[in-house]
Design a protein around this motif. Structure first.
Motif, PDB file in Angstrom:
ATOM      1  N   ILE A  33       0.830  -1.206   0.000  1.00 45.52           N
ATOM      2  CA  ILE A  33       0.000   0.000   0.000  1.00 45.52           C
ATOM      3  C   ILE A  33       0.864   1.256   0.000  1.00 45.52           C
ATOM      4  N   SER A  34       1.920   1.276   0.813  1.00 48.96           N
ATOM      5  CA  SER A  34       2.765   2.469   0.899  1.00 48.96           C
ATOM      6  C   SER A  34       3.587   2.690  -0.374  1.00 48.96           C
ATOM      7  N   ASN A  35       3.870   1.622  -1.125  1.00 53.08           N
ATOM      8  CA  ASN A  35       4.632   1.754  -2.365  1.00 53.08           C
ATOM      9  C   ASN A  35       3.771   2.079  -3.577  1.00 53.08           C
ATOM     10  N   THR A  36       2.453   1.942  -3.441  1.00 49.73           N
ATOM     11  CA  THR A  36       1.560   2.195  -4.570  1.00 49.73           C
ATOM     12  C   THR A  36       0.370   3.047  -4.122  1.00 49.73           C
ATOM     13  N   PRO A  37       0.628   4.229  -3.565  1.00 44.27           N
ATOM     14  CA  PRO A  37      -0.489   5.038  -3.048  1.00 44.27           C
ATOM     15  C   PRO A  37      -1.462   5.433  -4.158  1.00 44.27           C
ATOM     16  N   GLY A  38      -2.732   5.245  -3.862  1.00 41.44           N
ATOM     17  CA  GLY A  38      -3.766   5.652  -4.807  1.00 41.44           C
ATOM     18  C   GLY A  38      -3.948   4.727  -5.992  1.00 41.44           C
ATOM     19  N   ARG A  39      -3.230   3.636  -6.033  1.00 45.25           N
ATOM     20  CA  ARG A  39      -3.348   2.695  -7.151  1.00 45.25           C
ATOM     21  C   ARG A  39      -4.006   1.411  -6.673  1.00 45.25           C
ATOM     22  N   VAL A  40      -4.788   0.795  -7.535  1.00 45.75           N
ATOM     23  CA  VAL A  40      -5.356  -0.516  -7.256  1.00 45.75           C
ATOM     24  C   VAL A  40      -4.355  -1.546  -7.749  1.00 45.75           C
ATOM     25  N   VAL A  41      -3.891  -2.382  -6.839  1.00 45.10           N
ATOM     26  CA  VAL A  41      -2.905  -3.406  -7.208  1.00 45.10           C
ATOM     27  C   VAL A  41      -3.394  -4.767  -6.742  1.00 45.10           C
ATOM     28  N   ALA A  42      -2.823  -5.785  -7.316  1.00 45.08           N
ATOM     29  CA  ALA A  42      -3.108  -7.154  -6.900  1.00 45.08           C
ATOM     30  C   ALA A  42      -1.821  -7.764  -6.372  1.00 45.08           C
ATOM     31  N   ALA A  43      -1.945  -8.469  -5.272  1.00 42.59           N
ATOM     32  CA  ALA A  43      -0.829  -9.208  -4.705  1.00 42.59           C
ATOM     33  C   ALA A  43      -1.229 -10.679  -4.712  1.00 42.59           C
ATOM     34  N   SER A  44      -0.250 -11.541  -4.519  1.00 43.84           N
ATOM     35  CA  SER A  44      -0.591 -12.958  -4.511  1.00 43.84           C
ATOM     36  C   SER A  44       0.311 -13.723  -3.565  1.00 43.84           C
ATOM     37  N   ASN A  71      -1.831 -21.070  -3.681  1.00 40.75           N
ATOM     38  CA  ASN A  71      -1.762 -19.854  -4.491  1.00 40.75           C
ATOM     39  C   ASN A  71      -3.091 -19.115  -4.421  1.00 40.75           C
ATOM     40  N   PHE A  72      -2.992 -17.789  -4.230  1.00 39.01           N
ATOM     41  CA  PHE A  72      -4.183 -16.986  -3.985  1.00 39.01           C
ATOM     42  C   PHE A  72      -3.878 -15.544  -4.342  1.00 39.01           C
ATOM     43  N   CYS A  73      -4.745 -14.894  -5.091  1.00 32.80           N
ATOM     44  CA  CYS A  73      -4.555 -13.503  -5.511  1.00 32.80           C
ATOM     45  C   CYS A  73      -5.543 -12.613  -4.753  1.00 32.80           C
ATOM     46  N   PHE A  74      -5.059 -11.465  -4.234  1.00 28.28           N
ATOM     47  CA  PHE A  74      -5.909 -10.611  -3.400  1.00 28.28           C
ATOM     48  C   PHE A  74      -5.507  -9.152  -3.534  1.00 28.28           C
ATOM     49  N   ASN A  75      -6.398  -8.282  -3.078  1.00 27.65           N
ATOM     50  CA  ASN A  75      -6.130  -6.855  -3.023  1.00 27.65           C
ATOM     51  C   ASN A  75      -5.500  -6.568  -1.658  1.00 27.65           C
ATOM     52  N   PRO A  76      -4.255  -6.088  -1.605  1.00 22.73           N
ATOM     53  CA  PRO A  76      -3.589  -5.888  -0.313  1.00 22.73           C
ATOM     54  C   PRO A  76      -4.279  -4.864   0.590  1.00 22.73           C
ATOM     55  N   ALA A  77      -4.938  -3.850   0.020  1.00 24.96           N
ATOM     56  CA  ALA A  77      -5.623  -2.847   0.841  1.00 24.96           C
ATOM     57  C   ALA A  77      -6.808  -3.473   1.575  1.00 24.96           C
ATOM     58  N   ILE A  78      -7.561  -4.298   0.878  1.00 26.32           N
ATOM     59  CA  ILE A  78      -8.719  -4.953   1.501  1.00 26.32           C
ATOM     60  C   ILE A  78      -8.259  -6.000   2.511  1.00 26.32           C
ATOM     61  N   MET A  79      -7.240  -6.779   2.155  1.00 23.69           N
ATOM     62  CA  MET A  79      -6.735  -7.814   3.069  1.00 23.69           C
ATOM     63  C   MET A  79      -6.208  -7.174   4.352  1.00 23.69           C
ATOM     64  N   SER A  80      -5.460  -6.091   4.243  1.00 22.48           N
ATOM     65  CA  SER A  80      -4.912  -5.413   5.424  1.00 22.48           C
ATOM     66  C   SER A  80      -6.024  -4.903   6.329  1.00 22.48           C
ATOM     67  N   ARG A  81      -7.006  -4.256   5.733  1.00 22.07           N
ATOM     68  CA  ARG A  81      -8.130  -3.714   6.508  1.00 22.07           C
ATOM     69  C   ARG A  81      -8.878  -4.819   7.252  1.00 22.07           C
TER      70      ARG A  81
END
Length: 123
Positions: A33-44, A71-81
């Motif tokens: 999240i801190s490396n991609t502020p304001g961007r929607v990213v996918a992590a896995s 193996n699982f792909c997720f949105n890091p902002a939602i997972m963190s929250r």
């Protein structure tokens, strides 16, 4: 309002679970999240590591994961929250089709759905 049966999403399925320290995943998500502020990213989660790549900004984050999750792909902002709202530190992840049920000692049941890792999200 029409009735929406949420029972299949609130009952923990039978099966194997993997014990995970939630701080390990939260730390990774917060780095993403801190490396991609304001961007929607996918992590896995892939091969016992957490991975996030954003080729548009030249960001490549890879951190080993102590637990063996599928193996699982997720949105890091939602997972963190979600993980920050959970009261337990040690969690049990139970894999189901395209989702993980998450529970802990206090007996809560949470759910995180897998996202499709689309090429345009991170590029």
């Amino acid at each position: 309002t029409k009735f929406l049966n949420t029972t299949p999403f609130s009952v923990l399925p039978e099966g194997d679970h993997v014990d995970v320290d939630k701080q390990e995943i939260i730390k990774f998500c917060d780095i993403c999240i801190s490396n991609t502020p304001g961007r929607v990213v996918a992590a896995s989660i892939e091969n016992n590591k957490m991975v996030m790549q954003d080729s548009a900004y030249g960001i490549d984050i890879e951190i080993p994961l102590s637990a063996k999750l599928d193996n699982f792909c997720f949105n890091p902002a939602i997972m963190s929250r979600m993980l920050k709202a959970i009261p337990d530190e040690k969690l049990q992840f139970v894999k189901s089709t395209n989702k993980y049920f998450i529970t802990g000692e206090t007996g809560f049941v949470s759910l995180i759905m897998e996202i499709q890792k689309l090429k345009f999200i991170n590029e």
